[in-house]
Design an enzyme around this catalytic site. Structure first.
Site, short mmCIF file in Angstrom:
data_model
loop_
_atom_site.label_atom_id
_atom_site.label_comp_id
_atom_site.label_asym_id
_atom_site.label_seq_id
_atom_site.Cartn_x
_atom_site.Cartn_y
_atom_site.Cartn_z
N ALA A 80 0.85 -1.19 0.00
CA ALA A 80 0.00 0.00 0.00
C ALA A 80 0.89 1.24 0.00
CB ALA A 80 -0.90 0.01 1.24
N GLU A 82 0.81 5.48 1.29
CA GLU A 82 0.01 6.35 2.17
C GLU A 82 -0.20 7.76 1.64
OE1 GLU A 82 3.08 5.06 2.88
OE2 GLU A 82 4.36 6.53 3.85
N ASN A 83 -0.37 7.95 0.32
CA ASN A 83 -0.58 9.30 -0.22
C ASN A 83 -1.59 10.08 0.63
OD1 ASN A 83 0.86 8.44 -2.73
ND2 ASN A 83 -0.93 7.12 -2.82
N HIS A 115 -2.04 0.81 9.49
CA HIS A 115 -0.66 1.23 9.24
C HIS A 115 -0.63 2.47 8.33
CE1 HIS A 115 3.72 0.32 8.28
NE2 HIS A 115 3.38 1.06 7.22
N GLU A 116 -1.38 2.41 7.24
CA GLU A 116 -1.38 3.53 6.28
C GLU A 116 -1.98 4.79 6.89
OE1 GLU A 116 0.42 3.16 3.67
OE2 GLU A 116 0.65 1.04 4.13
N HIS A 119 0.38 6.71 9.00
CA HIS A 119 1.28 7.55 8.20
C HIS A 119 0.71 8.94 7.93
CE1 HIS A 119 4.53 4.88 7.35
NE2 HIS A 119 3.86 4.04 6.60
N GLU A 138 8.19 3.90 9.16
CA GLU A 138 7.68 2.54 9.02
C GLU A 138 7.59 1.79 10.35
OE1 GLU A 138 6.14 2.05 6.59
OE2 GLU A 138 7.00 3.39 5.09
#
Ligand SMILES: [Zn+2]
Length: 702
Positions: A80, A82-83, A115-116, A119, A138
């Site tokens: 994935a 994370e934009n 997780h994303e 970010h 990360e």
């Protein structure tokens, strides 16, 4: 990180309504999919809403945008990305169907989404100064993503899975001489790709978890809040985080964490001596870097760090309140309260909070084993936690592999776990036994047979207990446990289980949707292909291939594809390898998954491992052409094609080829070096302990 996406999509929509902090505003959430698949986005949309609310409160800073979009991309290099406000995912990491996907897919979707979203604060709101600080993104996102998952689903016991999987995988990679420090110098673009590995993610998260346990959750969270507020819309280095955490805790965090971040590796703590007198115990401890292949010279030893190690000692007198003693020297003697009593023991590294291994003298380890056994026989006496039990198993097998312990001692220790029922402890036991079996593949003898017997003894009764049908009362862990027990029993050649799996699979292929619950499909595919040959195997293969091509659920397609590597039949081995090269059949993002079971868990590794390796060599130019700069996939192809091929004659072949290709492999240099070192370590292990393992096997089977 910014993304724009143009195309025809469907979406589902929901709202997050964070209430903390006071200025937090509602956030519109959309999950975009290919046309016709949007209902599979409902679950991740819901997870997104709850996780954004959780992080808004945890970080005490609102998510700054009015919207959060997530989109499933059919062909995508990473898991994935994370934009800011538009996170992109591999399809199987975002989409989930309550009735048609597996429980493990649900876990993957939840942890990946969490997780994303982490970010959006750690990465987007506050951004690292340079790639050398990648772990700050990360490692941190992995840790707080796990926190969020635990918050949403306390019954999943996700931190126990973390200890069983993430922590162990970090310990494994970081025990290689070719590992790297968490904070790492980066000078070239090709070096960046290569540090998206278990050191930046899993080791990063493990040392953060250790720090969280040391400082306490509140002070840790307070420090994180200070850090984010201070550096919003700015760039940071690791020191900035330490400074904020020092302010919240009053502890010099940089001093504590320095060696864990700046130096390669981690320590093994050895209990050198133990004496009990006047209700006290005097324990002498030492530390040095843990190297999986062992054989460190004193000169090499001196090169490595002295770590600051939170010992977390529990005893029979204080089983759940660890003593906060820190090991700061190479060698140190400590005294702790140790009253005379029944079932005395002491154990280091409470809950496996620390990222290190422990070596005990045999008699001390046996006292721990006895206490574990008593606790498993009578739950009211269970005083050694699940995470601690995982650590005991993981450590003894790792020590066996590097020659510090004998492997037969590690196997003998399993006798204390005969009544074990916890999913993650059993998973740790299973993983280590499978790894042993996998490495011994090139030796004659009865090792494989004996190891299958252990697996059979543990898992066949469990498979019997759980049965093939899901029950409406199943917990999440029950669903995982059923699949695990049945697949493990099948891997031990339990004929009854295998026959039943094949029977159900044949009906499922004929169109009976309900005969095989989604959690059991992968097990059925692999068991069927591992245990059949000739026409029957071919028919099953065609059926599974068809499922891969036509199933509407991404994770179900993926497990079907993976399973096609489990084949025993040599004609089908060739077919799997040919399929892998056909981009209209196997997407470029999935090629490595389509071959992984040819090397791992294959019933015929002596044949399939060299075939897979030669296939890689023959087609390397094609892969270079196809993937060009996509190092992560090239690296995975190399790693999976050589996995556990630790027979010295193949190691030599692999090394010669690597030498011949020279700088062409620079793009995956770290993976190449680490894979070869791991193979040599495995070979040394087998050669060193073959005699005692063979003797153990003969005794066990007698
Ligand atoms: Zn990430």
């Amino acid at each position: 990180l910014v993304a724009y996406i143009i195309g025809e999509f469907d979406y589902v929509e929901t709202m997050a309504n964070p209430t903390v902090p006071a200025d937090a505003k509602p956030i519109k959430i959309r999950v975009y999919t290919l046309k016709g698949e949007s209902s599979q986005g409902t679950y991740s949309a819901e997870v997104t809403a709850r996780v954004l609310e959780y992080f808004s409160e945890y970080f005490n800073i609102p998510y700054p945008l009015p919207k959060m979009d997530l989109i499933a991309i059919p062909d995508f290099e990473f898991g994935a990305m994370e934009n800011w406000g538009l996170v992109t995912f591999r399809t199987a990491a975002l989409l989930f169907d309550e009735n048609k996907s597996s429980a493990s897919n649900k876990e993957r979707v939840c942890t990946t989404v969490a997780h994303e979203l982490a970010h959006q604060w750690f990465g987007n709101l506050v951004t690292i100064h340079w790639w050398s600080e990648l772990w700050l993104n990360e490692g941190f996102a992995t840790f707080v993503g796990t926190l969020a998952t635990d918050h949403l689903y306390p019954d999943w016991k996700i931190f126990t899975s973390f200890v069983d999987e993430d922590l162990q995988s970090a310990l494994t990679l970081d025990s290689l001489r070719s590992s790297h420090s968490v904070q790492v110098e980066i000078n070239k673009a090709t070096e960046v790709d290569q540090i998206f590995d278990q050191i930046s993610y899993e080791k990063g998260a493990s040392v953060i978890r250790m720090l969280n346990a040391c400082l306490g959750e509140q002070k840790f969270m307070d420090g994180v809040r200070i850090y984010l507020k201070r550096h919003m819309y700015g760039n940071t280095v690791t020191k900035d985080l330490w400074k904020a955490l020092s302010e919240s805790s009053g502890i010099d965090v940089e001093k504590l964490m320095g060696s864990w971040i700046k130096d390669v590796g981690y320590p093994v703590v050895t209990v050198e001596d133990f004496k009990q007198e006047n209700n006290e115990a005097t324990i002498t401890l030492s530390q040095k870097r843990f190297i999986s292949s062992g054989g460190m010279t004193p000169e090499e030893e001196a090169k490595y760090a002295t770590w600051w190690i939170p010992l977390g000692i529990t005893t029979h007198a204080s089983p759940d309140k660890p003593l906060d003693i820190i090991l700061t020297d190479k060698k140190q003697t400590i005294t702790i309260p140790y009253p005379e009593g029944e079932h005395q023991f002491f154990k280091l590294n409470f809950n496996e909070n620390g990222m290190y291994r422990v070596k005990y003298p045999k008699e001390v380890l046996n006292t721990i084993g006895e206490v574990i056994k008593i606790g498993l026989e009578d739950k009211s006496k269970e005083i050694i936690s699940v995470c601690d039990r995982i650590g005991i198993v993981g450590d003894i097998f790792a020590l066996a592999r590097n020659g510090t312990e004998q492997t037969d001692n590690a196997l003998d220790l399993l006798q204390y776990f005969e009544k074990e029922t916890d999913y993650n402890v059993l998973s740790q036991i299973y993983t280590n036994i499978q790894e042993l079996k996998s490495c011994w593949y090139y030796k004659e003898g009865r090792v494989s047979e004996a190891l299958k017997k252990i697996i059979h003894k543990i898992f066949s009764p469990l498979a019997e207990k759980y049965g093939f049908e899901a029950s409406p009362n199943d917990s999440f862990i029950d669903s995982k446990m059923r699949a695990f027990a049945i697949s493990s029993a099948a891997s031990s050649d339990d004929k009854k289980i295998i026959d039943e799996l094949i029977r159900r699979l044949e009906l499922y292929i004929q169109g009976d949707e309900n005969i095989l619950n989604p959690n059991l499909r992968k097990t059925a595919y692999t068991a069927a292909l591992r245990n059949t040959t000739g026409e029957k195997a071919e028919k099953l293969y065609d059926g599974i291939l068809n499922i891969y091509q036509t199933n509407e659920i991404a994770d179900q397609r993926l497990v079907a594809l993976q399973s096609l590597g489990s084949v025993k039949d040599s004609k089908l081995v060739q077919r799997t390898l040919e399929n892998a090269l056909n981009p209209s059949l196997v997407r470029l993002q999935d090629v490595m998954y389509s071959i992984i079971y040819l090397t791992i868990g294959n019933p015929n590794p002596r044949e399939t491992r060299p075939i897979t390796w030669h296939w890689l060599v023959d087609n390397w130019s094609t892969f270079e052409e196809r993937y060009k700069t996509v190092g992560s996939i090239l690296g995975a192809l190399f790693k999976y094609s050589t996995y556990d091929s630790c027979d010295s004659k193949y190691i030599k072949e692999i090394e010669d080829w690597v030498k011949e290709l020279g700088p062409r492999l620079d793009i995956i240099r770290r993976t190449v070096d680490q894979s070869i070192e791991a193979l040599k370590e495995q070979n040394a292990w087998v050669e060193l302990d073959n005699e005692c393992v063979q003797a153990w096997a003969n005794k066990y089977l007698a």
